[in-house]
Design a protein around this motif. Sequence first.
Motif, PDB file in Angstrom:
ATOM      1  N   GLY A 728       0.784  -1.227   0.000  1.00  0.00           N
ATOM      2  CA  GLY A 728       0.000   0.000   0.000  1.00  0.00           C
ATOM      3  C   GLY A 728       0.811   1.269   0.000  1.00  0.00           C
ATOM      4  N   VAL A 729       1.991   1.290   0.640  1.00  0.00           N
ATOM      5  CA  VAL A 729       2.756   2.525   0.797  1.00  0.00           C
ATOM      6  C   VAL A 729       4.217   2.233   0.484  1.00  0.00           C
ATOM      7  CG1 VAL A 729       3.419   4.354   2.389  1.00  0.00           C
ATOM      8  CG2 VAL A 729       1.177   3.287   2.592  1.00  0.00           C
ATOM      9  N   ARG A 730       4.874   3.163  -0.226  1.00  0.00           N
ATOM     10  CA  ARG A 730       6.301   2.988  -0.518  1.00  0.00           C
ATOM     11  C   ARG A 730       6.937   4.355  -0.769  1.00  0.00           C
ATOM     12  NH1 ARG A 730       6.415   0.963  -6.805  1.00  0.00           N
ATOM     13  NH2 ARG A 730       4.365   1.741  -7.388  1.00  0.00           N
ATOM     14  N   PRO A 731       8.218   4.511  -0.437  1.00  0.00           N
ATOM     15  CA  PRO A 731       8.941   5.755  -0.701  1.00  0.00           C
ATOM     16  C   PRO A 731       9.556   5.715  -2.098  1.00  0.00           C
ATOM     17  CG  PRO A 731      10.287   4.295   0.629  1.00  0.00           C
ATOM     18  CD  PRO A 731       9.004   3.561   0.393  1.00  0.00           C
ATOM     19  N   LEU A 732       9.473   6.868  -2.784  1.00  0.00           N
ATOM     20  CA  LEU A 732       9.965   6.921  -4.161  1.00  0.00           C
ATOM     21  C   LEU A 732      10.762   8.204  -4.383  1.00  0.00           C
ATOM     22  CD1 LEU A 732       6.697   5.818  -5.999  1.00  0.00           C
ATOM     23  CD2 LEU A 732       8.662   4.370  -5.461  1.00  0.00           C
ATOM     24  N   ASP A 733      11.615   8.158  -5.401  1.00  0.00           N
ATOM     25  CA  ASP A 733      12.390   9.325  -5.816  1.00  0.00           C
ATOM     26  C   ASP A 733      11.441  10.341  -6.455  1.00  0.00           C
ATOM     27  OD1 ASP A 733      14.082  11.191  -6.874  1.00  0.00           O
ATOM     28  OD2 ASP A 733      15.418   9.756  -7.850  1.00  0.00           O
ATOM     29  N   ALA A 734      11.412  11.565  -5.905  1.00  0.00           N
ATOM     30  CA  ALA A 734      10.443  12.568  -6.366  1.00  0.00           C
ATOM     31  C   ALA A 734      10.766  13.112  -7.745  1.00  0.00           C
ATOM     32  CB  ALA A 734      10.368  13.717  -5.358  1.00  0.00           C
ATOM     33  N   GLN A 735      11.968  12.853  -8.277  1.00  0.00           N
ATOM     34  CA  GLN A 735      12.375  13.488  -9.528  1.00  0.00           C
ATOM     35  C   GLN A 735      12.255  12.562 -10.733  1.00  0.00           C
ATOM     36  OE1 GLN A 735      15.716  16.198  -9.412  1.00  0.00           O
ATOM     37  NE2 GLN A 735      16.035  15.735  -7.259  1.00  0.00           N
ATOM     38  N   ARG A 736      11.786  11.340 -10.560  1.00  0.00           N
ATOM     39  CA  ARG A 736      11.639  10.440 -11.697  1.00  0.00           C
ATOM     40  C   ARG A 736      10.243   9.854 -11.712  1.00  0.00           C
ATOM     41  NH1 ARG A 736      13.455   4.334 -10.823  1.00  0.00           N
ATOM     42  NH2 ARG A 736      11.729   4.274 -12.296  1.00  0.00           N
ATOM     43  N   GLY A 737       9.814   9.352 -12.865  1.00  0.00           N
ATOM     44  CA  GLY A 737       8.504   8.766 -13.015  1.00  0.00           C
ATOM     45  C   GLY A 737       8.541   7.261 -12.845  1.00  0.00           C
ATOM     46  N   TYR A 738       7.362   6.686 -12.630  1.00  0.00           N
ATOM     47  CA  TYR A 738       7.199   5.246 -12.479  1.00  0.00           C
ATOM     48  C   TYR A 738       5.995   4.824 -13.310  1.00  0.00           C
ATOM     49  CZ  TYR A 738      10.336   5.882  -8.520  1.00  0.00           C
ATOM     50  OH  TYR A 738      11.409   6.210  -7.727  1.00  0.00           O
ATOM     51  N   ASP A 739       6.106   3.659 -13.965  1.00  0.00           N
ATOM     52  CA  ASP A 739       5.040   3.249 -14.874  1.00  0.00           C
ATOM     53  C   ASP A 739       3.815   2.700 -14.156  1.00  0.00           C
ATOM     54  OD1 ASP A 739       6.010   0.861 -14.015  1.00  0.00           O
ATOM     55  OD2 ASP A 739       6.715   0.142 -15.966  1.00  0.00           O
ATOM     56  N   ASP A 740       3.833   2.682 -12.824  1.00  0.00           N
ATOM     57  CA  ASP A 740       2.654   2.234 -12.073  1.00  0.00           C
ATOM     58  C   ASP A 740       2.212   3.274 -11.051  1.00  0.00           C
ATOM     59  OD1 ASP A 740       4.864   1.952 -10.423  1.00  0.00           O
ATOM     60  OD2 ASP A 740       4.018   0.233  -9.346  1.00  0.00           O
ATOM     61  N   VAL A 741       2.613   4.542 -11.238  1.00  0.00           N
ATOM     62  CA  VAL A 741       2.268   5.608 -10.285  1.00  0.00           C
ATOM     63  C   VAL A 741       1.674   6.797 -11.035  1.00  0.00           C
ATOM     64  CG1 VAL A 741       3.097   7.188  -8.511  1.00  0.00           C
ATOM     65  CG2 VAL A 741       4.119   4.914  -8.723  1.00  0.00           C
ATOM     66  N   GLY A 742       0.450   7.176 -10.681  1.00  0.00           N
ATOM     67  CA  GLY A 742      -0.189   8.384 -11.195  1.00  0.00           C
ATOM     68  C   GLY A 742      -0.430   9.355 -10.053  1.00  0.00           C
ATOM     69  N   PHE A 743      -1.476  10.181 -10.165  1.00  0.00           N
ATOM     70  CA  PHE A 743      -1.768  11.104  -9.062  1.00  0.00           C
ATOM     71  C   PHE A 743      -3.200  11.601  -9.144  1.00  0.00           C
ATOM     72  CE2 PHE A 743      -0.448  13.844 -12.497  1.00  0.00           C
ATOM     73  CZ  PHE A 743      -1.157  15.029 -12.347  1.00  0.00           C
TER      74      PHE A 743
END
Length: 749
Positions: A728-743
């Motif tokens: 459910g929750v994970r930390p990610l690099d704010a400056q790059r995109g991910y193919d399974d993350v939208g907003f």
Amino acid sequence: MTSPAKKTPLRTALVVQKTDWRTLIVVSSSLSLRRSLRKPSRPASQPIHSVRFTGYARDRNQGGWTMAVWRTEQEEGLPEIPGYRLMRVLGYGGMSTVYLGQQLSLGRDVAVKVMRQDVVGDEIGRRRFENEARTIARLDHPHIVHIHEVGRTKDGLPYHVMPVLPRGHLGRRNLVRDEARIREILEALLSALAYAHSRGIVHRDVKAENVLFDDAERPMLTDFGIALRRGYGSRVTTAGTAVGSTAYMAPEQARGSEVDLRADLYSLGVLAWEMLTGALPYKAEDGLSMALKHVQDPIPRLPPHLSQWQRFFDRALAKTPIDRFADAQGMLEAMRKVPHAQRQPLRAAIARFRGQHGPRKLLTAVGLMAIMVGAVVVAAQMDQRKAAETWAELRASATLSSPVSEPSIELDPTRGAPVPDPTDAMLRAVPESAAQRHIDDAKRQLQQNRLIAPVGANAYESVMAAWNSDSGHVDLPPISNRLIAALGDEAENRLRKGDEAAVRDLVSRVGRLATQSNGRHASAVAQLNKRLATTLSSKMDTALARHDRTAAAQVVDSAKALGMGRSQVAALQSRIERIAKPGDKVADSATGEMTLVMTEGRMVAVSRNPVTRDAYAEFVKATNRDTSLCRERVSPLRLLAPRTWQEPGFQQPGSGPVVCISWKDAEAFARWKSQRSKQRYRLPHANEALAVARSEGQKAVSEWLNDCVGGNCERRMSSGRSWRDGKGVRPLDAQRGYDDVGFRLVREM
């Protein structure tokens, strides 16, 4: 290696199996000890000396949260240093081990700090260790620990030798009842910081554990491992990373922003608060929550017996550096102006009054005291003058030589009894009204703002006594009007603050005054009711703007309690129905349907649908936004098969959620929408995202959150399960995109 058989709660996960001298234990999101990243080199029966938490890591095989735990060295195999004999371990640090040693040439005990073997290959750790040695070597101050020698052990590990400080650190001492000692320590530390700052050095980690005491009980500032030297940048930290101890950390330091000497003064202010009160100014469950309190929460209030310090802390703990003391000398001078509770009790009492009530009430109190003293002096002088005049008259009458004969009265038988001379009666002063004394008292009490208190000496009681004494006094109507106006001002002020009981009492007193005056003040009472109705309407406007039905209902209750007319109460009641409730759906031109959520006392609208590819394409066209990376920088596929939000690696319709965009892209989109629509949009926090269920498409995606990771806002949290990750929750690099993350977006109401 054997793993524990049962699951361990996160707070007790530091109890790990007995393994070699350096083991990395990983705790997964299921809260069980999952594996060790290093095989043991010693029998498992040997005990662990100590365990230290270092930070979070990611379990790629399991896809969950992990927690890294390092075990430090056993007390064996002590390093060998020519000219020194190391005897035992004194303590462990993040980069080094501190040993008690003896310098053979001088026969003196010393503390030897040796870098750990595993840190030598870590560039940041090595630089911090070297930075401490270089920094302290440049400083020569009686309250800053100094270095005897630097070098390398026989195994090539860097070390430096310092004096032994055997009296422990400040965090182990209770100085709550010793204000004099607290002032001595603060003066010493301010002197040390002023010296370091003058040489371009910012400590950045001032805390109780970094203040040690030598044999002479002198406080010594230590641990310059993360100190910042002017002109050398921030090489000992990663850019944008908050370093230091969050319990003492300045707001700008917690945000990872650039800091200067005023961050050290803030930390020292926290330390001063802790020494005076026995507790930190802010309390939190974890480091992130503590950092947020330093950034967001208001400066707390001291207990009454320490309130003479409040103005000092209001500046020392100011949220912005510009509002703090400019330098250590300024902070020292301000501290010396704080009265000592035992040595200067009168000054301390005045300072406490000022800290509790503000300078205006202090001036009022001083003025009242001056007036009272002046009145006593004048009265005494008048009594002396009157006594002297009376004594002079008595002496004059005693010296008269001949008595005065009574005048003869001739009787006129034709006119009857004699008529007395009316001259004396005509010249005698008219008798003073019994109401005059009460009116004079009321005038004086109104000037002193003593409207209804204290009992027996306030303007309301004086005016009522005047009406009962002489209702025809010419000065009664104007003094009554002044009192009603003052009571109205107080009632309006109390109504804004929500003090209904006080308002009802004040309105009741105005009504009794109007009754006592036989309706002469009906217009003043009507004006007061109009003012109170306006105030209630303003409070209702505020409740409507905040979508706060509870506050709106309280406004209606206040109107009823104050005896407002039925039409006024009904008008206020009808306005409550316009307030939306949590869970209501509202239309939004930018994001479609949104759901209202009450969070932290404020209503916000949270979108159920993620921002689509079509909407994001409109944003890119309008702003020429560059495309973010959607693969790891080190991945060769970034060059062979690049992925972007237009081509994420799978088919998507224009109505599908946009992916392969960074947190910074999403935040820029929210700002762009805000500018276009004149509404304020932003990314959701975790509690807001959880409050409104997402609409799931065929290919579920996680969503960016506004929450930073451990105070480091270069990494942001994401929430929700995705087609790639089940957690459910994970930390990610704010400056790059991910193919399974939208907003999604949140709209402020």
